[in-house]
Design a protein around this motif. Structure first.
Motif, PDB file in Angstrom:
ATOM      1  N   GLY A 147     -33.682 106.938 -48.586  1.00 13.28           N
ATOM      2  CA  GLY A 147     -32.651 107.227 -47.593  1.00 13.28           C
ATOM      3  C   GLY A 147     -31.609 106.132 -47.491  1.00 13.28           C
ATOM      4  O   GLY A 147     -30.489 106.363 -47.058  1.00 13.28           O
ATOM      5  N   ILE A 148     -32.011 104.918 -47.877  1.00 12.73           N
ATOM      6  CA  ILE A 148     -31.144 103.742 -47.800  1.00 12.73           C
ATOM      7  C   ILE A 148     -31.181 103.033 -49.143  1.00 12.73           C
ATOM      8  O   ILE A 148     -32.247 102.897 -49.748  1.00 12.73           O
ATOM      9  N   LEU A 149     -30.024 102.593 -49.612  1.00 14.08           N
ATOM     10  CA  LEU A 149     -29.930 101.819 -50.841  1.00 14.08           C
ATOM     11  C   LEU A 149     -29.403 100.439 -50.494  1.00 14.08           C
ATOM     12  O   LEU A 149     -28.349 100.303 -49.875  1.00 14.08           O
ATOM     13  N   ILE A 172     -19.582 105.893 -57.954  1.00 15.61           N
ATOM     14  CA  ILE A 172     -20.946 106.359 -57.680  1.00 15.61           C
ATOM     15  C   ILE A 172     -21.320 106.062 -56.232  1.00 15.61           C
ATOM     16  O   ILE A 172     -21.841 106.935 -55.519  1.00 15.61           O
ATOM     17  N   PHE A 173     -21.059 104.848 -55.785  1.00 10.17           N
ATOM     18  CA  PHE A 173     -21.382 104.484 -54.405  1.00 10.17           C
ATOM     19  C   PHE A 173     -20.637 105.367 -53.407  1.00 10.17           C
ATOM     20  O   PHE A 173     -21.181 105.742 -52.364  1.00 10.17           O
ATOM     21  N   ALA A 174     -19.400 105.689 -53.712  1.00 13.33           N
ATOM     22  CA  ALA A 174     -18.606 106.515 -52.796  1.00 13.33           C
ATOM     23  C   ALA A 174     -19.181 107.921 -52.661  1.00 13.33           C
ATOM     24  O   ALA A 174     -19.035 108.553 -51.603  1.00 13.33           O
ATOM     25  N   GLU A 175     -19.857 108.401 -53.714  1.00 16.37           N
ATOM     26  CA  GLU A 175     -20.343 109.781 -53.723  1.00 16.37           C
ATOM     27  C   GLU A 175     -21.794 109.932 -53.282  1.00 16.37           C
ATOM     28  O   GLU A 175     -22.224 111.041 -52.960  1.00 16.37           O
ATOM     29  N   LEU A 176     -22.551 108.848 -53.259  1.00 17.00           N
ATOM     30  CA  LEU A 176     -23.969 108.953 -52.917  1.00 17.00           C
ATOM     31  C   LEU A 176     -24.166 109.308 -51.442  1.00 17.00           C
ATOM     32  O   LEU A 176     -23.411 108.852 -50.585  1.00 17.00           O
ATOM     33  N   PRO A 177     -25.203 110.094 -51.139  1.00 18.39           N
ATOM     34  CA  PRO A 177     -25.453 110.457 -49.742  1.00 18.39           C
ATOM     35  C   PRO A 177     -26.160 109.356 -48.954  1.00 18.39           C
ATOM     36  O   PRO A 177     -26.191 109.400 -47.721  1.00 18.39           O
ATOM     37  N   GLN A 178     -26.747 108.386 -49.642  1.00 11.54           N
ATOM     38  CA  GLN A 178     -27.519 107.346 -48.963  1.00 11.54           C
ATOM     39  C   GLN A 178     -26.627 106.393 -48.161  1.00 11.54           C
ATOM     40  O   GLN A 178     -25.470 106.170 -48.503  1.00 11.54           O
ATOM     41  N   GLN A 179     -27.207 105.826 -47.123  1.00 12.06           N
ATOM     42  CA  GLN A 179     -26.606 104.638 -46.534  1.00 12.06           C
ATOM     43  C   GLN A 179     -26.716 103.528 -47.569  1.00 12.06           C
ATOM     44  O   GLN A 179     -27.767 103.368 -48.203  1.00 12.06           O
ATOM     45  N   ILE A 180     -25.651 102.751 -47.764  1.00 13.05           N
ATOM     46  CA  ILE A 180     -25.663 101.680 -48.762  1.00 13.05           C
ATOM     47  C   ILE A 180     -25.231 100.370 -48.105  1.00 13.05           C
ATOM     48  O   ILE A 180     -24.192 100.299 -47.436  1.00 13.05           O
ATOM     49  N   ILE A 181     -26.045  99.348 -48.327  1.00 13.52           N
ATOM     50  CA  ILE A 181     -25.737  98.004 -47.855  1.00 13.52           C
ATOM     51  C   ILE A 181     -25.754  97.105 -49.083  1.00 13.52           C
ATOM     52  O   ILE A 181     -26.741  97.071 -49.823  1.00 13.52           O
ATOM     53  N   TYR A 182     -24.660  96.396 -49.343  1.00 10.81           N
ATOM     54  CA  TYR A 182     -24.569  95.644 -50.591  1.00 10.81           C
ATOM     55  C   TYR A 182     -23.838  94.323 -50.399  1.00 10.81           C
ATOM     56  O   TYR A 182     -22.959  94.193 -49.546  1.00 10.81           O
ATOM     57  N   THR A 183     -24.240  93.337 -51.195  1.00 14.88           N
ATOM     58  CA  THR A 183     -23.505  92.088 -51.253  1.00 14.88           C
ATOM     59  C   THR A 183     -22.585  92.120 -52.460  1.00 14.88           C
ATOM     60  O   THR A 183     -22.871  92.772 -53.467  1.00 14.88           O
ATOM     61  N   THR A 184     -21.498  91.399 -52.365  1.00 15.14           N
ATOM     62  CA  THR A 184     -20.576  91.331 -53.497  1.00 15.14           C
ATOM     63  C   THR A 184     -19.619  90.160 -53.319  1.00 15.14           C
ATOM     64  O   THR A 184     -19.290  89.769 -52.192  1.00 15.14           O
ATOM     65  N   HIS A 185     -19.173  89.610 -54.459  1.00 11.49           N
ATOM     66  CA  HIS A 185     -18.073  88.642 -54.463  1.00 11.49           C
ATOM     67  C   HIS A 185     -16.748  89.329 -54.784  1.00 11.49           C
ATOM     68  O   HIS A 185     -15.696  88.684 -54.748  1.00 11.49           O
ATOM     69  N   ASP A 186     -16.803  90.611 -55.107  1.00 10.06           N
ATOM     70  CA  ASP A 186     -15.614  91.396 -55.449  1.00 10.06           C
ATOM     71  C   ASP A 186     -15.033  91.948 -54.145  1.00 10.06           C
ATOM     72  O   ASP A 186     -15.574  92.882 -53.555  1.00 10.06           O
ATOM     73  N   LEU A 187     -13.937  91.363 -53.701  1.00  4.70           N
ATOM     74  CA  LEU A 187     -13.410  91.743 -52.391  1.00  4.70           C
ATOM     75  C   LEU A 187     -12.808  93.137 -52.388  1.00  4.70           C
ATOM     76  O   LEU A 187     -12.766  93.795 -51.344  1.00  4.70           O
ATOM     77  N   ASP A 188     -12.336  93.633 -53.533  1.00  8.68           N
ATOM     78  CA  ASP A 188     -11.892  95.022 -53.604  1.00  8.68           C
ATOM     79  C   ASP A 188     -13.072  95.966 -53.393  1.00  8.68           C
ATOM     80  O   ASP A 188     -12.957  96.996 -52.714  1.00  8.68           O
ATOM     81  N   PHE A 189     -14.211  95.627 -53.980  1.00 10.46           N
ATOM     82  CA  PHE A 189     -15.433  96.407 -53.810  1.00 10.46           C
ATOM     83  C   PHE A 189     -15.883  96.350 -52.352  1.00 10.46           C
ATOM     84  O   PHE A 189     -16.261  97.365 -51.756  1.00 10.46           O
TER      85      PHE A 189
END
Length: 236
Positions: free
Chosen positions: A161-163, A183-200
């Motif tokens: 349910g959560i990624l 892919i992230f935009a289309e997934l139904p899951q709640q997504i919590i992610y770290t990134t150094h890519d500020l556009d992401f």
């Protein structure tokens, strides 16, 4: 939408214990994480990866509690991990089988008992991610980006349910980063992610800025990323 709650959570360095004098890796965080897309940004060593590892019980807090839909990660770790899939920065720490097909089938083993059905289900998931033609290659013959997408497919195979994804775009080139963002935009899951890519990070609805084990800013992407830039450049 699932709800992750942190209440007065601290994480201490290895070898220390609650009450001893030590600089916490994370210090007394209280958060409700309910938005569909949450990005976490911060400098290396700020505590953002530690924060993510708390969310599915890979790491337990030294003080406070972390709950996922009411399930305490310290008491119900296996149930939490069935709900919360975790994607590591380095896919080679996650892909344990010789090929991507084998890895996805392994993920499906508890859910799909019949071997032929499991193979069909794995092919369906690989095809949906555009990875079927790579399914039988050794994982060591794949590029870093292909490995990362294969690891993501293995995690998603069990329909968490959560990624939670720790810097999932680090090994990706521009093309595969754009692919991951789609892919992230289309997934139904709640997504919590770290990134150094500020556009992401700007794709998220909410951005947490972590600095020195504390939440330095918590808000919408525009304001949060401005705050992070100011913090990183020393203009704040």
């Amino acid at each position: 939408m699932p709800l992750i709650q942190l209440r007065d959570v601290s994480v201490l360095p290895d070898g220390s214990f609650a009450g001893a004098p030590a600089v916490p890796i994370l210090h007394r965080l209280t958060l409700d994480l309910a938005e569909a897309r949450i990005a976490v940004v911060g400098a290396n060593g700020s505590g953002k990866s530690t924060l993510l590892r708390l969310l599915n019980g890979l790491l337990l807090p030294d003080t406070g509690t972390v709950t996922v839909d009411g399930l305490d990660t310290a008491k119900h770790g296996s149930r939490v991990r069935r709900r919360v899939g975790f994607v590591f920065t380095d896919p080679l720490s996650q892909l344990v089988m010789p090929t991507g097909r084998d890895d996805v089938e392994l993920s499906l083993r508890a859910k799909v008992r019949a071997r032929e059905e499991r193979r069909t289900a794995a092919e369906s998931r690989l095809s949906a991610m555009g990875l079927l033609e790579l399914a039988d290659r050794s994982i060591y013959d794949l590029s870093g980006g292909e490995r990362q997408l294969m690891a993501l497919t293995s995690v998603l195979a069990v329909d968490p349910g959560i990624l939670v994804a720790d810097e999932p775009s680090t090994l990706l080139d521009l093309r595969n980063t754009a692919r991951l963002r789609r892919i992230f935009a289309e997934l139904p899951q709640q997504i919590i992610y770290t990134t150094h890519d500020l556009d992401f990070a700007a794709d998220a609805q909410r951005v947490l800025v972590v600095d020195g084990g504390r939440i330095a800013y918590d808000g919408g992407p525009d304001e949060a990323l401005d705050a992070y830039r100011a913090l990183a450049l020393g203009t704040r």
